[in-house]
Scaffold this active site. Structure first.
Site, PDB file in Angstrom:
ATOM      1  N   ASN A   8       8.389  52.595  20.269  1.00 35.65           N
ATOM      2  CA  ASN A   8       8.939  51.773  19.197  1.00 35.65           C
ATOM      3  C   ASN A   8       7.767  51.344  18.315  1.00 35.65           C
ATOM      4  O   ASN A   8       6.983  50.486  18.703  1.00 35.65           O
ATOM      5  CB  ASN A   8       9.639  50.557  19.842  1.00 35.65           C
ATOM      6  N   TRP A   9       7.667  51.981  17.145  1.00 33.38           N
ATOM      7  CA  TRP A   9       6.493  51.720  16.293  1.00 33.38           C
ATOM      8  C   TRP A   9       6.625  50.409  15.531  1.00 33.38           C
ATOM      9  O   TRP A   9       5.684  49.959  14.893  1.00 33.38           O
ATOM     10  CB  TRP A   9       6.272  52.891  15.322  1.00 33.38           C
ATOM     11  N   LYS A  10       7.812  49.817  15.570  1.00 32.38           N
ATOM     12  CA  LYS A  10       8.049  48.536  14.881  1.00 32.38           C
ATOM     13  C   LYS A  10       7.642  48.644  13.407  1.00 32.38           C
ATOM     14  O   LYS A  10       7.803  49.695  12.810  1.00 32.38           O
ATOM     15  CB  LYS A  10       7.343  47.395  15.623  1.00 32.38           C
ATOM     16  N   HIS A  93      17.193  44.828  19.674  1.00 32.84           N
ATOM     17  CA  HIS A  93      15.837  44.462  20.116  1.00 32.84           C
ATOM     18  C   HIS A  93      15.670  42.946  19.950  1.00 32.84           C
ATOM     19  O   HIS A  93      16.210  42.358  19.021  1.00 32.84           O
ATOM     20  CB  HIS A  93      14.795  45.223  19.286  1.00 32.84           C
ATOM     21  N   GLU A  95      13.383  41.273  18.797  1.00 34.47           N
ATOM     22  CA  GLU A  95      12.852  40.865  17.491  1.00 34.47           C
ATOM     23  C   GLU A  95      13.956  40.857  16.439  1.00 34.47           C
ATOM     24  O   GLU A  95      13.910  40.091  15.486  1.00 34.47           O
ATOM     25  CB  GLU A  95      11.674  41.789  17.107  1.00 34.47           C
ATOM     26  N   GLU A 160      13.974  44.327  28.510  1.00 32.08           N
ATOM     27  CA  GLU A 160      12.702  43.894  27.933  1.00 32.08           C
ATOM     28  C   GLU A 160      12.602  42.378  28.008  1.00 32.08           C
ATOM     29  O   GLU A 160      13.139  41.673  27.131  1.00 32.08           O
ATOM     30  CB  GLU A 160      12.607  44.326  26.470  1.00 32.08           C
ATOM     31  N   GLY A 166       4.563  42.435  23.811  1.00 28.38           N
ATOM     32  CA  GLY A 166       3.371  42.228  22.989  1.00 28.38           C
ATOM     33  C   GLY A 166       2.409  41.193  23.555  1.00 28.38           C
ATOM     34  O   GLY A 166       1.479  40.765  22.875  1.00 28.38           O
ATOM     35  N   SER A 205       4.961  45.352  27.248  1.00 30.37           N
ATOM     36  CA  SER A 205       3.556  45.545  27.624  1.00 30.37           C
ATOM     37  C   SER A 205       3.322  46.716  28.566  1.00 30.37           C
ATOM     38  O   SER A 205       2.461  46.651  29.451  1.00 30.37           O
ATOM     39  CB  SER A 205       2.976  44.247  28.219  1.00 30.37           C
ATOM     40  N   GLY A 226       6.003  49.568  22.965  1.00 28.88           N
ATOM     41  CA  GLY A 226       5.693  49.095  21.629  1.00 28.88           C
ATOM     42  C   GLY A 226       4.246  49.399  21.261  1.00 28.88           C
ATOM     43  O   GLY A 226       3.903  50.515  20.867  1.00 28.88           O
ATOM     44  N   GLY A 227       3.381  48.398  21.436  1.00 34.41           N
ATOM     45  CA  GLY A 227       1.981  48.514  21.002  1.00 34.41           C
ATOM     46  C   GLY A 227       1.286  49.798  21.429  1.00 34.41           C
ATOM     47  O   GLY A 227       0.629  50.457  20.619  1.00 34.41           O
TER      48      GLY A 227
HETATM   49  P1  PGA Z   1       5.214  46.079  23.679  1.00 34.08           P
HETATM   50  O1  PGA Z   1       6.652  46.116  22.974  1.00 34.08           O
HETATM   51  O2  PGA Z   1       5.070  47.344  24.447  1.00 34.08           O
HETATM   52  O3  PGA Z   1       4.234  45.972  22.519  1.00 34.08           O
HETATM   53  O4  PGA Z   1       5.200  44.880  24.557  1.00 34.08           O
HETATM   54  C1  PGA Z   1       7.775  46.629  23.643  1.00 34.08           C
HETATM   55  C2  PGA Z   1       8.982  46.531  22.764  1.00 34.08           C
HETATM   56  O5  PGA Z   1       9.142  45.511  22.071  1.00 34.08           O
HETATM   57  O6  PGA Z   1       9.812  47.453  22.713  1.00 34.08           O
END
Ligand code: PGA
Length: 252
Positions: A8-10, A93, A95, A160, A166, A205, A226-227
């Site tokens: 997930n590149w956000k 998600h 977010e 999640e 993050g 994470s 994500g990251g």
């Molecule tokens: P993260 O994000 O790996 O940066 O913790 C995961 C996500 O939000 O899908």
């Protein structure tokens, strides 16, 4: 479904960066047998899909609207994602839930729209730190599942924990096992036998260093990353960790 490693590149990646990350993932995917997915921002989706065309790496959106078209300024429909080359979409998600006020019912409507357009939805659920500290994590996740998934759900679930996203913090393997076991039971209770086919990803994470131990937990069917998915080497290392667990058969 084989183990799925989804990136997930956000809100990251201008066109040139997104294309070059996609090229690196494409090159590295050659030796990997688990399923791979990248979800770039909307503006880079078509370009990334072109780079990945003919490769085993699938492309997904990070959200879509619940309507097929119409007066919805700033929104993107599931058909538009398809048109741009996506076959998957991440929905609900934390977010989106937190920053855009999405509630379970919104997510459920989006799942229906995505499925109708031929996209496979990945629906995210997870508790806040306060909810876990007060021992309400399974109750919260149970409600999210009940509210966010339509009957006949044919997609993927991602657990999640919000406090792990993050932050570099992850639940213990025992905590992941408890939650994934609970989700598996809850899916069965709410949807019957068909729910056994719903893979449950872990997200929050995930890194090359912890991927093997998280992916080895029973009922963890892959990872939503994500990251670490913004660095091709890390994303591919996570995929190799999945392969090493031999949960997947070699790609035909
Ligand atoms: P993260 O994000 O790996 O940066 O913790 C995961 C996500 O939000 O899908």
């Amino acid at each position: 479904m084989p183990t799925l490693i989804a990136g997930n590149w956000k809100m990251n990646g201008l066109l040139a960066e997104a294309e070059s990350l996609a090229r690196e993932v494409r090159e590295g995917a050659a030796g990997i047998s688990c399923a791979l997915l990248v979800c770039p921002p909307f503006t880079a989706l078509a370009a990334v899909a072109r780079v990945l065309q003919g490769s085993p790496v699938a492309v997904g959106g990070q959200d879509c609207h619940w309507e097929a078209s119409g007066a919805h300024t700033g929104d993107i429909s599931a058909a538009m994602l398809r048109d741009a080359g996506a076959s998957w979409v991440v929905l609900g998600h934390s977010e989106r839930r937190g920053e855009h006020g999405e509630i379970d019912e919104t997510v459920r409507q989006k799942v229906l729209a995505a499925t109708a357009a031929g996209l496979t939805p990945i629906v995210c659920v997870g508790e806040t730190e306060d909810q876990r500290q007060s021992g309400r994590e399974t109750e919260v996740v149970g409600w999210q599942i009940e509210g966010s998934l339509p009957k006949d759900f044919a997609g993927v679930l991602a657990y999640e924990p919000i406090w792990a996203i993050g932050t570099g913090r992850t639940p213990t393997e025992a905590e992941v096992a408890t939650m994934h076991g609970f989700i598996r039971e809850e899916l069965g209770r709410q949807f019957g036998g068909a729910a056994d086919a719903v893979p449950i990803l872990y997200g929050g994470s995930v890194k090359p260093e912890n991927a093997a131990s998280l992916l080895a937990v029973p009922e963890v069917g892959g990872a939503l990353v994500g990251g670490a998915s913004l660095r091709a080497a890390d994303f591919l290392a996570i995929a190799r960790a999945a392969d090493a667990l031999s949960k997947t058969a070699p790609r035909a």
